[in-house]
Structure formats: structure tokens, C-alpha cells
Design a protein around this motif. Structure first.
Motif: not given
Length: 443
Positions: A230, A236, A238-239, A241, A274, A280-284, A289
Motif C-alpha cells: 500500500v 490500492d 479501493r480496487r 471494490r 473490510e 484503510v481504503l483511502d491511502f494518500t 493516512s
């Protein structure tokens, strides 16, 4: 070699749950002081070994040195030791035995991680093969310079319990539960010390401390490889989903780690993770984050270690567990969740198409080095391995020396030596002008 008890066993207190035989060393030693237990000495010997230091430049999943953040075999081993020590302490076995085993568990890995291991196994097919755990035993009991006898070197000369705890696959080549498996714990010429270490063992069964080490390895490996992926941008979450993306990733999980499990069961295991608020879905990459990702890693490690302790205690009660008393248990739900995490790293890092040219280059480096070192005798061997070459009884023993030398290299050293030998010409490079780390040398 006599297996008479070391004199220390008669003067040093035997820890609860262990016997005087567990404290014996392959080469008997006089006790140096009573300030530390024999098991504390074992841990110190591993911690101060050159083999452990070299893990700092060996691949874990992503190449060592490819990123300032990415884990190496050394940082992974330290993390495994922390997890294993905590589990062992809660279940009643000596934490120093577990700690030393965890620090040791990857010592035998060659450059380039599991890819390097596969290449060396193919090279050594006709003279005993290559396996990282068997190489670990060889380092601990023969190659790592610490105790030298008149007949042979004894490596770090750990206690019987210390050596046994580091044996992850307690069988010789092709003698395990699955004869087709490449995993084994001892080469033919190390069976004498292997047999000594396993005295009183249940055939084919890891001692309790090795079970804890193995579980701690799986826990740390699964969690931290996802964290690295990550952070490195290759995964990622989120992918997942996307239904097709998710199915493809879970297929890799199934193929690599749990071929007997259904995709539906793996999807359910991923869904449980999940559903947790810390997933964690949105890692910046920003501060919040990064902190959230670190919290996710901590939550996962806590989740799995609690599962091991709770399930093991449910089966065995509160009695201290050590050596061949007890079985470290992992519930089925946790096993599948760990498999999913390991599989995500495999899907997005190890089996990525972008990695294939890297693997091919790594194989080329190892095969070229083996051919060159074999054809030039001691010219490019470190002094330690040159000495072993000269003492070898036949060609197979000399071939094993070459494999031992290559296995000792870090990723950086292997690449650097290959560049010097093949880009500048082997005739211009000798051991004297190639300051590369061999066993016993600093990185």
C-alpha cells in the motif's frame, strides 16, 4: 561427535518446562557466567551474527534498497521476533528460545528472496537441492563463525532447544508429508547435527517454539507485506471494490496459498477485514493516512496474536507449553484472513507482470555467478569459503561450497559481483580486488 551433556547443564539452572538435555550444545562449552541463561546466550549469538546483519540487504518482497520504507529480511525478522516473543511469553515457553528462532528463521535465504531460492534449488538438484530453512540450519551449526573444533566448525553452537526451535520443516529432502514439496529442514551432510537437535522429538512435528515462530512469521509476513504494498503504491485497497478485480485477486490467493479453499470462503474472509473500522481504503501518504495504515497493521497483528493465544489456551488450559507439550492453534477464520493478506501481496507485487523481467535478471545473475565461481575455483571465493573448498572431499562438496557462498550474498553484493565479473571481464577481477562480504565479514 559425542552428545554428552555440556558441563553448563550441571551448573546452570534449568528453566521451567525444559530439561538438562535441552541446554546441551553440540560442542560442549564451559559456562562463562551465571548472569545469563543458556537461552539468552543463544539469542545474543544470533543477534550478533554476521548472517543476521546481511539480512538488511536481502529482499523481503520488494527489492532491498528499492525504497527507503520497504522492509528487508532483517526488519521482517525483527518484527517476527517481537510477535513470536509476545506469543511465546503468554503461552509459557521461554521467550528467548522463541526470539532466537524468529531472528534465525530467514538466515538461510539467498539473495533475491524466494526467486533466488528456486534458482539455487534447480542448480543444486543433483547434489541435495537448496532450501532456505535447511540453509538456516547449516548456518547455525556449521557456517557462521563462532565455535571451531578440531574436526569441524560448529557454527553458533546453540543449545539443542535453540537449534530445534529454528527447524521449520522437521524432515530431510523428499521425506516430508508431501514428498513433492520443495520444503525440507536439513541437507544430507547436516543430518548428524539435525538428528542431535531432534533427539526426543516427535517425528515430523515441530517443537512448540518452532510452531510459535512459524505462526509469528505468517502473521508478520501477511500484515507487513500488505502495508509495504500500500505504501509503495502497488496495492490500492479501493480496487477490491470492483467485482472483477476482486475475483482476480482472490484467485491468486487461492492459487498461491489455499488451493483447497473456495473463492467464496476467501471473499468472506476479506469481507470480515473490510468491515473493521480500521481498514484503510483511502491511502494518500499524508500524516493522517500513514498513521491510519500503521494502526491497521497494529490492529491486524493484535487480532491474529490474540486468536493464537485464545485458541491454544482453550485447547490446553493454563499450563506452560514448551518443547513437545502442546500445539499452537490458529482458528480457521484467522487462517483464511492471513492467507488473503498474503495473497494480496502476491497478486499486486510478486506475480505482477512488471516483476517478471526483474525475476529473469535475478535468475541470470545467480546462474552466471554459479558457473563462474565453479569454473574459477577459489579465485572469487571469500577466505572462509576458499578454506571450505580446499577441505572438500569431492566435486559435490565443492559445488555445495559454491552454493553456500552465493547464498551468503546480499542482493547488492550479488549484483555488484556479477557486474564486475561479466561487464568488466572476469580476468580483471580477483578475490583480492573484490571487497565483497562473505560469511563473517561486515556489510
Amino acid at each position: 561427535m559425542s552428545t554428552a551433556a555440556a558441563s553448563s547443564a550441571t551448573t546452570v539452572r534449568v528453566p521451567a518446562g525444559y530439561s538438562a538435555g535441552d541446554l546441551e550444545r553440540w560442542a560442549p562449552e564451559e559456562p562463562k557466567s551465571e548472569a545469563r541463561t543458556p537461552f539468552q546466550r543463544d539469542r545474543a549469538r544470533v543477534l550478533h551474527s554476521s548472517a543476521l546483519r546481511r539480512l538488511g540487504a536481502k529482499t523481503q518482497v520488494l527489492g532491498a534498497g528499492s525504497d527507503d520504507f520497504v522492509r528487508t529480511r532483517l526488519t521482517h525478522s525483527l518484527e517476527v521476533a517481537q510477535v513470536g516473543r509476545d506469543i511465546g511469553a503468554e503461552l509459557g515457553c521461554d521467550p528467548d528460545v522463541v526470539d532466537a528462532a524468529c531472528l534465525s528463521h530467514d538466515l538461510g535465504h539467498p539473495p533475491f528472496g524466494h526467486n533466488g531460492e528456486k534458482v539455487l534449488d534447480a542448480i543444486a538438484e543433483d547434489f541435495g537441492g537448496f532450501e532456505g530453512n535447511a540453509q538456516t540450519l547449516r548456518l547455525l551449526t556449521r557456517l557462521e563463525p563462532k565455535v571451531i573444533g578440531e574436526e569441524r566448525p560448529y557454527g553458533l553452537n546453540l543449545t539443542r532447544a535453540g537449534v530445534d526451535a529454528a527447524i521449520k520443516y522437521p524432515w530431510a529432502r523428499a521425506e516430508g508429508p508431501d514428498p513433492a514439496s520443495p520444503k525440507f529442514g536439513a541437507y544430507a551432510d547436516d543430518l548428524d547435527v539435525y538428528t542431535w537437535a531432534r533427539e526426543g522429538a516427535v517425528p515430523g512435528r515441530k517443537c512448540f517454539e518452532a510452531q510459535v515462530m512459524d505462526l509469528a512469521d505468517d502473521i508478520a509476513y501477511s500484515v507487513h507485506d500488505v502495508e509495504d504494498a500500500v505504501t509503495g503504491g502497488t496495492l490500492d485497497l479501493r480496487r477490491l471494490r470492483d467485482p472483477m478485480e476482486r475475483a482476480a485477486a482472490l484467485y491468486v490467493v487461492q492459487d498461491w496459498y489455499v488451493p483447497g479453499e473456495s473463492i467464496a470462503a476467501l471473499d468472506e474472509a476479506l469481507g470480515r477485514l473490510e468491515a473493521e473500522p480500521w481498514w484503510v481504503l483511502d491511502f494518500t501518504g499524508g500524516m493522517r493516512s500513514a498513521a491510519a495504515l500503521k494502526d491497521m497493521a497494529s490492529q491486524l497483528i493484535g487480532r491474529f496474536t490474540r486468536a493464537v493465544v485464545t485458541t491454544t489456551r482453550e485447547r490446553h488450559g493454563d499450563a506452560p507449553l514448551a518443547r513437545y507439550r502442546g500445539q499452537a492453534e490458529l482458528p480457521e477464520e484467522s487462517r483464511l484472513e492471513i492467507a488473503v493478506l498474503k495473497g494480496l501481496a502476491a497478486a499486486y507485487v510478486m506475480s505482477s507482470a512488471s516483476q517478471q523481467p526483474v525475476y529473469e535478471r535475478q535468475e541470470e545473475i545467480i546462474r552466471d555467478l554459479y558457473a563462474q565461481l565453479w569454473n574459477t575455483g577459489t579465485t572469487h571465493l571469500s577466505p572462509l569459503f576458499a578454506e571450505l573448498w580446499e577441505a572438500a572431499e569431492d566435486d559435490d562438496a565443492r559445488r555445495r561450497v559454491i552454493v553456500d557462498q552465493i547464498a551468503s550474498y546480499t542482493d547488492v553484493t550479488a549484483g555488484r559481483l556479477h557486474e564486475r565479473l561479466f561487464d568488466r571481464g572476469a580476468t580483471h577481477v580477483t578475490a583480492a580486488d573484490t571487497p565483497l562480504p562473505g560469511l563473517g565479514a561486515e556489510l
